[in-house]
Design a protein around this motif. Sequence first.
Motif, PDB file in Angstrom:
ATOM      1  N   GLU A 275     -37.385 -21.604  99.560  1.00  0.00           N
ATOM      2  CA  GLU A 275     -37.106 -20.195  99.433  1.00  0.00           C
ATOM      3  C   GLU A 275     -36.802 -19.827  98.166  1.00  0.00           C
ATOM      4  O   GLU A 275     -35.844 -20.638  97.523  1.00  0.00           O
ATOM      5  N   ARG A 276     -37.114 -18.661  97.847  1.00  0.00           N
ATOM      6  CA  ARG A 276     -36.817 -18.125  96.401  1.00  0.00           C
ATOM      7  C   ARG A 276     -35.523 -17.462  96.402  1.00  0.00           C
ATOM      8  O   ARG A 276     -35.137 -16.545  97.483  1.00  0.00           O
ATOM      9  N   PHE A 277     -34.518 -17.426  95.675  1.00  0.00           N
ATOM     10  CA  PHE A 277     -33.313 -16.774  95.460  1.00  0.00           C
ATOM     11  C   PHE A 277     -33.080 -16.281  94.207  1.00  0.00           C
ATOM     12  O   PHE A 277     -33.624 -17.039  92.953  1.00  0.00           O
ATOM     13  N   VAL A 278     -32.267 -15.572  93.843  1.00  0.00           N
ATOM     14  CA  VAL A 278     -31.823 -14.976  92.420  1.00  0.00           C
ATOM     15  C   VAL A 278     -30.517 -15.228  92.391  1.00  0.00           C
ATOM     16  O   VAL A 278     -29.601 -14.433  93.163  1.00  0.00           O
ATOM     17  N   PRO A 279     -29.813 -15.943  91.588  1.00  0.00           N
ATOM     18  CA  PRO A 279     -28.301 -16.120  91.357  1.00  0.00           C
ATOM     19  C   PRO A 279     -27.466 -14.792  91.063  1.00  0.00           C
ATOM     20  O   PRO A 279     -28.227 -13.852  90.522  1.00  0.00           O
ATOM     21  N   GLU A 280     -26.665 -14.382  91.811  1.00  0.00           N
ATOM     22  CA  GLU A 280     -25.487 -13.312  91.401  1.00  0.00           C
ATOM     23  C   GLU A 280     -25.406 -12.986  89.915  1.00  0.00           C
ATOM     24  O   GLU A 280     -25.273 -11.690  89.411  1.00  0.00           O
ATOM     25  N   ASP A 281     -25.323 -14.104  89.249  1.00  0.00           N
ATOM     26  CA  ASP A 281     -24.937 -14.003  87.772  1.00  0.00           C
ATOM     27  C   ASP A 281     -26.090 -14.410  86.885  1.00  0.00           C
ATOM     28  O   ASP A 281     -25.978 -14.871  85.650  1.00  0.00           O
ATOM     29  N   VAL A 282     -27.189 -13.787  87.141  1.00  0.00           N
ATOM     30  CA  VAL A 282     -28.646 -14.362  86.502  1.00  0.00           C
ATOM     31  C   VAL A 282     -28.579 -13.647  85.143  1.00  0.00           C
ATOM     32  O   VAL A 282     -29.214 -14.185  84.116  1.00  0.00           O
ATOM     33  N   ALA A 283     -27.978 -12.491  84.850  1.00  0.00           N
ATOM     34  CA  ALA A 283     -27.829 -11.837  83.595  1.00  0.00           C
ATOM     35  C   ALA A 283     -26.813 -12.651  82.793  1.00  0.00           C
ATOM     36  O   ALA A 283     -26.870 -12.196  81.081  1.00  0.00           O
ATOM     37  N   LYS A 284     -26.172 -13.698  83.095  1.00  0.00           N
ATOM     38  CA  LYS A 284     -25.225 -14.488  82.393  1.00  0.00           C
ATOM     39  C   LYS A 284     -25.735 -15.852  81.994  1.00  0.00           C
ATOM     40  O   LYS A 284     -26.462 -16.214  82.643  1.00  0.00           O
ATOM     41  N   PRO A 285     -25.396 -16.350  80.882  1.00  0.00           N
ATOM     42  CA  PRO A 285     -26.020 -17.605  80.413  1.00  0.00           C
ATOM     43  C   PRO A 285     -25.382 -18.541  81.429  1.00  0.00           C
ATOM     44  O   PRO A 285     -24.285 -18.710  81.975  1.00  0.00           O
ATOM     45  N   VAL A 286     -26.329 -19.898  82.074  1.00  0.00           N
ATOM     46  CA  VAL A 286     -25.938 -20.733  83.053  1.00  0.00           C
ATOM     47  C   VAL A 286     -24.744 -21.627  82.406  1.00  0.00           C
ATOM     48  O   VAL A 286     -25.015 -22.133  81.027  1.00  0.00           O
TER      49      VAL A 286
END
Length: 693
Positions: A275-286
């Motif tokens: 299942e695909r998901f998008v992290p809540e903080d995808v706009a920030k560097p991991v």
Amino acid sequence: MKRPLAASAALVAMLAFADAALACRVATHQSIFFEEGHLPIIEGTVAVEIEVTGTASASGPVAVRVSRVVRGDIDPGPLSLAVQVSSCGGYPRAGSKGVVVGHVSRQPDGSNVIAALWNYPERSKSTSGTPSCPIPVPRTESEVLALGGGRSRGISPISTVGLDKMTTVSNVRIEGDRPLYLVLGSRTPTIWNLDGNVGLIDRVVVESDKSRGGMYTSAVSGVPPEKVSFTTCLPMATGGLEDDALRTMLLQEIGRADRIVHSEDLTGTKMPSFERFVPEDVAKPVRLDENSMVSVGLLERYEVLPGRAGFEALIEDMAVEEDVEASRRQGLRGNKVYRILKPIHRLPALNRYTIYTLPAGMDPPVNASDYCVFDGRTGHLIDASLGHEGCSVLNILTENGKDPTAVAPPKVPSCPPSFKCTASTPMPALRPTEIPLRPEAYVRVEYLEQDRSMQSMRGFLQYELGFAFNRITGAPTDRKWPPPPDTSLDYHFVMFGSDALPPEDVVPLRGFARVPYVLLATPKLPVQTVADLVRYARLEKTPIRYVDSGGTATKVVENFLNHFDIQGERIPASGDDAYAAVIAGRADLMMSTILHAADVTNTGRVRALAVTGANRNARLPDVPAVAEFFPGYSDGDWYAVGARKGAAAEEMLALADIMKTVDHDPATSVKFRELGVDLFDVGPEEIAKLLKR
């Protein structure tokens, strides 16, 4: 050592091909030694000739002596070699000698350790004839899952491929309660960040695209090094024929392949559900720590974040701003012009065609050669950006970017491997031609009507002729670039081939290239060689089913059948469907260009019987030529150049000499190998015979 090298845990986390759980197919396939002429170019590595002086053990590095430095910054002398001991007997014993490639790190006690790469020959095969790709065996209770894809939107603060290229993060969340054996593949540089119930992970096998940098483009975070393996010999899941090939090889190597999934977006994936998901903080560097990551290549922390995140940081810092007037004036579709306001040490890894203007007197960024940076005062590209091939604007100050006075040299291609070149070293100059050439002239290439199979060769020839001419006569520093409209001073070639014969008013000058084909057979056909095929067809006296894909490939396979008096039956198919028909046994034979056949034959799902050229082809050195069984046999496309009748004798001689110079250019040989074609070094008499003139 000439300079200290920082120690990193990533440098000693090596390819885990050779651990105790490895399924050994052919022990001799494992080696740390490379041929000196085929050393991988990996940023941050050294290449040294060593002699093993100690005995391998599981407890730590083995003592070696560096007898010669082939490449890199390291002094000869004693050194420790860090490579996991192989249960397959591939680890070199005391007294072994050879060239190794790896990263050097300084240990706390002051000693130096080189972490060496395993070398797996690309053409290595098991005794069954199916390509071998040894990978660790999963635990009995583990589920084997494979994920392949293109790109992630995750922002990485760490690069696997250098500070001027983009590395992204793919998040993999482990769920459930069953052990997982993961095969993860991406076509772009990727850091696989695993979280969740990572204790369930049995093994992570990271597959990288060998055509885009290989194993060093990937890294893994979240699991210990002993659970990670890297490889380039497995096919990558793409949602097509490669998925089937991957399943076959996994079954061959480890006996299981529970599920294979392709996803273009690798930003976030839950396992085992996919299942695909998008992290809540995808706009920030991991958040990543390079010292706790597993990699083959050198890891570097970005000075400025890559992509949009880094660019927005420059805007927020008021280091750049959009030049609205310049953007409007250029009328660029979907692109903008940005004004550099204060010194920037390095531009973020971004679209290489982003346009910047630099104020007078300000030093350019260190990576300006990778971007279109213009002098804000003159409107021309700054010196550092002159070699950039993608700057469509000639003068940033004029309407539509046009500037008839702009002078810029053509793109300089990469140096052939046979030369000792660096990034700043130009290509070796070609020998002067025997015929004096007009230095003010340009080379023009006219193409006759041809089918789509000629398109790559067409563009290649035009580029090679033009660039070779500049290398023969000198760089066009005093001439306009791009070339002005056609003039009577220019040299005029006509290109033609076996699929587009020239009219009578074209005089042949010189051959250029031959394109051989590969005869592919389904493994269900009980033959191993082309001689077996001929005997089988004549004894069985049943039609051989062959793929009719149209164009020259069909003509070549029909020529083959007619030559040996074999009855055939057409099976219409094209593209991947043609290969699928042979793999499934719906068709017995097909002809394919070497360029397209190379990867398919490596899957083991089709059998390459022979190439149709007069000799073996460098791209498939293990595949014999038909002529080895039936002397004199040769077939395929050929291409040549000529001139229109009425051209002066002096021009005819000059054109033939230019073509001869291009033929013997080492860069031509390198590109021919990549394309899977052979040199067609013949004169006008041989071409006239082919044309029956």
